[in-house]
Design an enzyme around this catalytic site. Structure first.
Site, PDB file in Angstrom:
ATOM      1  CD  GLN A 144      -4.467  -4.107  31.522  1.00  0.00           C
ATOM      2  OE1 GLN A 144      -5.144  -3.321  30.886  1.00  0.00           O
ATOM      3  NE2 GLN A 144      -3.543  -3.714  32.390  1.00  0.00           N
ATOM      4  CB  CYS A 150      -3.464  -0.271  30.294  1.00  0.00           C
ATOM      5  SG  CYS A 150      -2.367   0.998  30.958  1.00  0.00           S
ATOM      6  CG  HIS A 290      -6.448   2.541  32.603  1.00  0.00           C
ATOM      7  ND1 HIS A 290      -5.677   1.419  32.405  1.00  0.00           N
ATOM      8  CD2 HIS A 290      -7.674   2.239  32.090  1.00  0.00           C
ATOM      9  CE1 HIS A 290      -6.412   0.484  31.806  1.00  0.00           C
ATOM     10  NE2 HIS A 290      -7.627   0.958  31.597  1.00  0.00           N
ATOM     11  CG  ASN A 306     -10.594  -0.850  30.332  1.00  0.00           C
ATOM     12  OD1 ASN A 306      -9.384  -0.741  30.109  1.00  0.00           O
ATOM     13  ND2 ASN A 306     -11.088  -0.800  31.562  1.00  0.00           N
TER      14      ASN A 306
END
Ligand SMILES: *[C@@H]1O[C@H](CO)[C@@H](O)[C@H](O)[C@H]1NC(C)=O
Ligand SMILES: *[C@@H]1O[C@H](CO)[C@@H](O)[C@H](O)[C@H]1NC(C)=O
Length: 349
Positions: A144, A150, A290, A306
């Protein structure tokens, strides 16, 4: 890198024995400083980090501090006191305050509660181990960059998985479109300052979403450019998995990639390298900061993807301790959604 780390570790232990004379230890210190500077330069090359001279001194200072922290953590790991390891990844020149300020802008939004809820518990059999990567349902790890998007990456990850489940392979969707086009009256998202997965799913169901190659990622806020795109995929809403319900979570996770919110605060998450992440953390809904993607589980962990590139964690993934606490590790059971895609619903213009 690994070899260098061991050398430094050896020197640190040696220096720590206190047997060295003062002048020797001063020599030792400057030797250590030089070694670390070399490590830092190698690390900079590896991660493409270039700074002005002034900033470089500042960054090196933080790098050293983080390096010490990693080495101490490693000692604890080797003594069997930790279940996971840390490393000098691409975030290793950020202080924990900077890291949290840049990357953890996501917040929970309770407007979404009205949606259809999956409660599970109907006695269905689920496998003991699930890794959706093995079924070809997980798209590549992304990065990102310096933008708090995110949530767009988490949403696109589960949208792409939903496509793959319907036999639409190798399609990458546009995080940038979600970032740019879910602001304003209808949506509460705010691009690089944070946004919401459920809104991303609503948006992709109402307007469709472009493929990535037609609306590329630039890691900053822009005007919405969806009108310029041609190839778009339209989704069919989303399901919310009941909060604080680990059985529903597992049942859903056995079949779908799940967009989830977590509390990712702290240096241990920042510098996570591998193993089962069990760092204590506050899992209240207000602590979630997150968004990430659940793509599997095992008896002792959840597998999360992630969006911080391949150098973070286990090639971009983290194994999150599967604990009995209702909220789950760092609140992972709090906010859980996945989108629906029905075949033939796409508009390809
Ligand atoms: C996440 O958990 C840690 C550890 O309990 C806590 O210090 C931190 O404040 C939490 N993060 C947020 C945003 O509340
Ligand atoms: C989906 O579209 C294809 C090609 O347009 C068509 O042959 C097929 O029957 C459609 N399937 C459904 C379930 O509508």
């Amino acid at each position: 890198m690994q070899k260098g780390l061991l050398t430094i570790l050896a020197i640190t232990i040696l220096a720590g024995t206190g047997l060295l004379m003062n002048s020797q230890s001063q020599e030792q210190n400057s030797f250590l400083e030089d070694k670390l500077m070399k490590e830092y330069q190698i690390w900079q090359q590896e991660h493409g980090k270039r700074y002005s001279q002034f900033e470089n001194t500042f960054r090196f200072g933080i790098f050293k501090k983080n390096y010490d922290y990693v080495i101490n953590h490693q000692k604890r790991f080797e003594a069997g006191l930790e279940t996971y390891e840390l490393g000098m990844n691409s975030l290793a020149d950020l202080s924990v305050e900077e890291f949290e300020g840049i990357y953890l802008k996501w917040r929970y939004n309770n407007k979404q509660q009205s949606n259809e809820i999956f409660e599970g518990g109907k006695g269905i059999q689920i496998p003991e181990f699930v890794d959706l990567r093995n079924d070809g349902l997980v798209s590549a790890v992304q990065n990102q960059g310096n933008c708090g998007s995110c949530w767009a990456f988490s949403a696109v990850g589960s949208l792409e998985s939903a496509l793959r489940q319907s036999g639409v392979q190798n399609v990458e969707l546009s995080e940038q479109e979600l970032n740019d086009c879910t602001k304003g009256q209808e949506y509460d998202s705010d691009g690089c300052n944070g946004g919401f997965m459920f809104e991303a799913f609503e948006y992709a169901s109402k307007n469709g979403i472009a493929i990535k190659s037609e609306y590329t990622y630039v890691a900053q806020d822009q005007e919405c450019q969806s009108k310029k795109t041609k190839t778009r995929f339209t989704f069919n809403g989303y399901i919310r998995v009941e909060s604080l319900n680990s059985q529903a979570y597992l049942e859903a996770a056995s079949q779908h990639a799940l967009s989830v919110g977590i509390n990712a605060s702290g240096i241990n998450f920042q510098l996570y390298r591998k193993g089962i992440f069990s760092s204590k953390c506050d899992g209240k809904v207000e602590s979630l900061n997150h968004a990430i993607l659940n793509v599997g589980y095992a008896p002792d962990y959840y597998l999360l993807k992630n969006s911080w590139g391949l150098s973070w964690g286990e090639a971009g993934f983290i194994r999150f301790a599967r604990i009995t606490d209702k909220v789950g590790q760092c609140g992972v059971h709090q906010d859980v959604t996945y989108p629906i895609y029905k075949k033939n619903s796409s508009i390809i213009q």
